[in-house]
Design a protein around this motif. Sequence first.
Motif: not given
Length: 180
Positions: A13-18
């Motif tokens: 979630t952090l990688v895709l959101g960023s």
Amino acid sequence: MRRLVLGLDRTVTLVLGSALIAAGIVLVFRPGLRPRLDAVALHSATGQPWWPWACALLAITGVWWLLAHLPRPTIAALLLPGSGQPGRLLLDPRGPATLAAEILAETPGVRSAHGRVLRDRGQIVVVINAVAEPHANLDDIADAADAVTADLHAVLDRDDVTARVNLAVAGKRRALPRVS
């Protein structure tokens, strides 16, 4: 949800959101960088020999992801006897299960033990998984398991709760010294 799945969820979630936020900012403030859709490139990609393997990998990952997010049959709280109109008496059953496992782990010949509470085929079951040393006296461990489950039944004071002790024997090469 298990820790591995939860950690993986948060990381993805952090990688895709960023990445999506960064791409959105770039596309808003740099209009010349906006990509154009090209259906010919997509059509040629589906004809490549790697395409079925990539689709299979994505399908397997998707199924694993869905299965990893299925709710676990754990019990959050037990209603204790004595509950009624004035109020409800609730008990988190993980505490007694963990304590029962710790008491069983103190038995000579038991390397470790872990307890959990779950719903199995409509019945509440306290499961204690223990690992015994290869040279341990199984009669002593069975007596200790009987005593622990009897104490657990007395503490919970519910007829619909059963206990199960799963005993595994440790490999001979990994025997660890016990400190008393």
